[in-house]
Write a protein that holds these residues in place. Structure first.
Motif, PDB file in Angstrom:
ATOM      1  N   LEU A  52       0.818  -1.206   0.000  1.00 23.35           N
ATOM      2  CA  LEU A  52       0.000   0.000   0.000  1.00 23.35           C
ATOM      3  C   LEU A  52       0.857   1.264   0.000  1.00 23.35           C
ATOM      4  N   ALA A  53       2.052   1.193   0.594  1.00 20.41           N
ATOM      5  CA  ALA A  53       2.950   2.351   0.611  1.00 20.41           C
ATOM      6  C   ALA A  53       3.455   2.677  -0.798  1.00 20.41           C
ATOM      7  N   LEU A  54       3.469   1.694  -1.688  1.00 18.30           N
ATOM      8  CA  LEU A  54       3.927   1.921  -3.065  1.00 18.30           C
ATOM      9  C   LEU A  54       2.867   2.588  -3.941  1.00 18.30           C
ATOM     10  N   VAL A  55       1.619   2.553  -3.511  1.00 17.72           N
ATOM     11  CA  VAL A  55       0.522   3.113  -4.304  1.00 17.72           C
ATOM     12  C   VAL A  55       0.330   4.574  -3.928  1.00 17.72           C
ATOM     13  N   LYS A  56       0.426   5.451  -4.912  1.00 13.63           N
ATOM     14  CA  LYS A  56       0.311   6.893  -4.699  1.00 13.63           C
ATOM     15  C   LYS A  56      -0.751   7.468  -5.632  1.00 13.63           C
ATOM     16  N   PRO A  57      -1.460   8.509  -5.186  1.00 13.49           N
ATOM     17  CA  PRO A  57      -2.404   9.175  -6.087  1.00 13.49           C
ATOM     18  C   PRO A  57      -1.681   9.682  -7.335  1.00 13.49           C
ATOM     19  N   GLY A  58      -2.368   9.578  -8.468  1.00 12.33           N
ATOM     20  CA  GLY A  58      -1.778   9.988  -9.743  1.00 12.33           C
ATOM     21  C   GLY A  58      -1.279   8.807 -10.565  1.00 12.33           C
ATOM     22  N   MET A  59      -1.212   7.621  -9.954  1.00 10.30           N
ATOM     23  CA  MET A  59      -0.780   6.442 -10.699  1.00 10.30           C
ATOM     24  C   MET A  59      -1.883   6.013 -11.655  1.00 10.30           C
ATOM     25  N   THR A  60      -1.512   5.346 -12.720  1.00 10.33           N
ATOM     26  CA  THR A  60      -2.494   4.841 -13.674  1.00 10.33           C
ATOM     27  C   THR A  60      -3.101   3.549 -13.150  1.00 10.33           C
ATOM     28  N   ARG A  61      -4.191   3.122 -13.788  1.00 10.65           N
ATOM     29  CA  ARG A  61      -4.838   1.869 -13.395  1.00 10.65           C
ATOM     30  C   ARG A  61      -3.884   0.688 -13.568  1.00 10.65           C
ATOM     31  N   ALA A  62      -3.111   0.705 -14.633  1.00  9.82           N
ATOM     32  CA  ALA A  62      -2.165  -0.400 -14.871  1.00  9.82           C
ATOM     33  C   ALA A  62      -1.101  -0.450 -13.782  1.00  9.82           C
ATOM     34  N   GLN A  63      -0.624   0.702 -13.344  1.00  9.09           N
ATOM     35  CA  GLN A  63       0.384   0.728 -12.284  1.00  9.09           C
ATOM     36  C   GLN A  63      -0.187   0.217 -10.965  1.00  9.09           C
ATOM     37  N   VAL A  64      -1.431   0.596 -10.655  1.00  7.70           N
ATOM     38  CA  VAL A  64      -2.066   0.111  -9.431  1.00  7.70           C
ATOM     39  C   VAL A  64      -2.259  -1.396  -9.512  1.00  7.70           C
ATOM     40  N   ASP A  66      -0.436  -3.472 -11.178  1.00 11.10           N
ATOM     41  CA  ASP A  66       0.880  -4.114 -11.041  1.00 11.10           C
ATOM     42  C   ASP A  66       1.290  -4.258  -9.582  1.00 11.10           C
ATOM     43  N   VAL A  67       0.931  -3.281  -8.741  1.00  8.53           N
ATOM     44  CA  VAL A  67       1.336  -3.316  -7.339  1.00  8.53           C
ATOM     45  C   VAL A  67       0.380  -4.171  -6.495  1.00  8.53           C
ATOM     46  N   LEU A  68      -0.915  -3.948  -6.639  1.00  9.82           N
ATOM     47  CA  LEU A  68      -1.896  -4.601  -5.772  1.00  9.82           C
ATOM     48  C   LEU A  68      -2.517  -5.857  -6.379  1.00  9.82           C
ATOM     49  N   GLY A  69      -2.362  -6.054  -7.666  1.00  5.23           N
ATOM     50  CA  GLY A  69      -2.998  -7.181  -8.330  1.00  5.23           C
ATOM     51  C   GLY A  69      -4.363  -6.772  -8.865  1.00  5.23           C
ATOM     52  N   SER A  70      -5.036  -7.699  -9.502  1.00 10.61           N
ATOM     53  CA  SER A  70      -6.363  -7.424 -10.031  1.00 10.61           C
ATOM     54  C   SER A  70      -7.356  -7.306  -8.883  1.00 10.61           C
ATOM     55  N   PRO A  71      -8.268  -6.348  -8.955  1.00 11.25           N
ATOM     56  CA  PRO A  71      -9.227  -6.194  -7.863  1.00 11.25           C
ATOM     57  C   PRO A  71     -10.202  -7.363  -7.822  1.00 11.25           C
ATOM     58  N   LEU A  72     -10.669  -7.686  -6.632  1.00 14.88           N
ATOM     59  CA  LEU A  72     -11.644  -8.759  -6.477  1.00 14.88           C
ATOM     60  C   LEU A  72     -12.992  -8.329  -7.038  1.00 14.88           C
ATOM     61  N   LEU A  73     -13.338  -7.049  -6.855  1.00 16.91           N
ATOM     62  CA  LEU A  73     -14.616  -6.543  -7.327  1.00 16.91           C
ATOM     63  C   LEU A  73     -14.422  -5.315  -8.201  1.00 16.91           C
ATOM     64  N   THR A  74     -14.985  -5.353  -9.378  1.00 13.85           N
ATOM     65  CA  THR A  74     -15.103  -4.164 -10.223  1.00 13.85           C
ATOM     66  C   THR A  74     -16.555  -4.096 -10.639  1.00 13.85           C
ATOM     67  N   ASP A  75     -17.134  -2.927 -10.525  1.00  8.89           N
ATOM     68  CA  ASP A  75     -18.551  -2.750 -10.796  1.00  8.89           C
ATOM     69  C   ASP A  75     -18.731  -1.986 -12.090  1.00  8.89           C
ATOM     70  N   ALA A  76     -19.601  -2.487 -12.953  1.00  8.51           N
ATOM     71  CA  ALA A  76     -19.859  -1.806 -14.224  1.00  8.51           C
ATOM     72  C   ALA A  76     -20.522  -0.452 -13.989  1.00  8.51           C
ATOM     73  N   PHE A  77     -21.272  -0.318 -12.897  1.00 11.77           N
ATOM     74  CA  PHE A  77     -21.952   0.934 -12.607  1.00 11.77           C
ATOM     75  C   PHE A  77     -21.065   1.936 -11.877  1.00 11.77           C
ATOM     76  N   HIS A  78     -19.981   1.465 -11.297  1.00  9.30           N
ATOM     77  CA  HIS A  78     -19.023   2.338 -10.607  1.00  9.30           C
ATOM     78  C   HIS A  78     -17.636   2.036 -11.160  1.00  9.30           C
ATOM     79  N   ALA A  79     -17.375   2.467 -12.366  1.00  8.32           N
ATOM     80  CA  ALA A  79     -16.113   2.152 -13.028  1.00  8.32           C
ATOM     81  C   ALA A  79     -14.930   2.862 -12.387  1.00  8.32           C
ATOM     82  N   ASP A  80     -15.205   3.876 -11.555  1.00  6.46           N
ATOM     83  CA  ASP A  80     -14.130   4.620 -10.904  1.00  6.46           C
ATOM     84  C   ASP A  80     -13.730   4.022  -9.566  1.00  6.46           C
TER      85      ASP A  80
END
Length: 177
Positions: A52-64, A66-80
């Protein structure tokens, strides 16, 4: 056995069997000795304090990712919003539940929120170690004395300048023009 005793005996055996099943379901062990097997359930991504210390605001989705892995939940209605949920239930260890929410604006990370204090990697491994024994693992690096005590490897023989054995002449692979 006479038929007049057979029916009450069957009813009594059935009643005992059913009452025995009910008592087994309500307890975790039988006679305090035998415990039923419980399936270990591990879901989600383990996210540690170091990650979590490696993740900083301003990083791209791909960079996040790469650090945290694929999210367990992604919602089509809340893409952000990406939800990282981690749960583990392991026999002999406390159950764990952690949620991390990454929020994006477009393709860049806006913020990361966590519902609990994240453990360091060593703390996490210690928390799921159900053996709790003092395992004396050998060190992964050698000391100076151990390096000096190693046998010196033999030097490979120098390759001969001339080929050994008969030389052969092969016909050309393509016909001459």
């Amino acid at each position: 056995m006479p038929s007049r005793f057979r029916r009450p005996a069957c009813l009594l055996a059935a009643a005992l069997a059913v009452s025995g099943c009910a008592s087994l379901q309500s307890s975790d062990n039988i006679f305090g000795v035998i415990t039923p097997y419980r399936v270990e359930v591990v879901q989600g991504n383990v996210v540690t304090k170091e990650q979590l210390a490696l993740v900083k605001p301003g990083m791209t989705r791909a960079q996040v990712r790469d650090v945290l892995g694929s999210p367990l939940l992604t919602d089509a209605f809340h893409a952000d919003r990406w939800d990282y949920v981690f749960t583990i239930r392991r026999q002999g260890a406390e159950p764990q539940l952690r949620r991390i929410v990454a929020r994006f604006e477009g393709e860049t990370l806006k913020s990361v929120d966590s519902n609990a204090e994240l453990p360091e990697e060593r703390e996490f491994v210690a928390s799921i170690d159900t053996f709790k024994t003092s395992r004396k693992a050998p060190p992964l690096a050698l000391t100076e004395e151990q390096v000096k005590a190693l046998p010196v490897p033999e030097k490979p023989a120098a390759p001969a300048a001339e080929p050994i054995g008969p030389t052969r002449s092969y016909p050309p692979l393509e016909p001459a023009k």
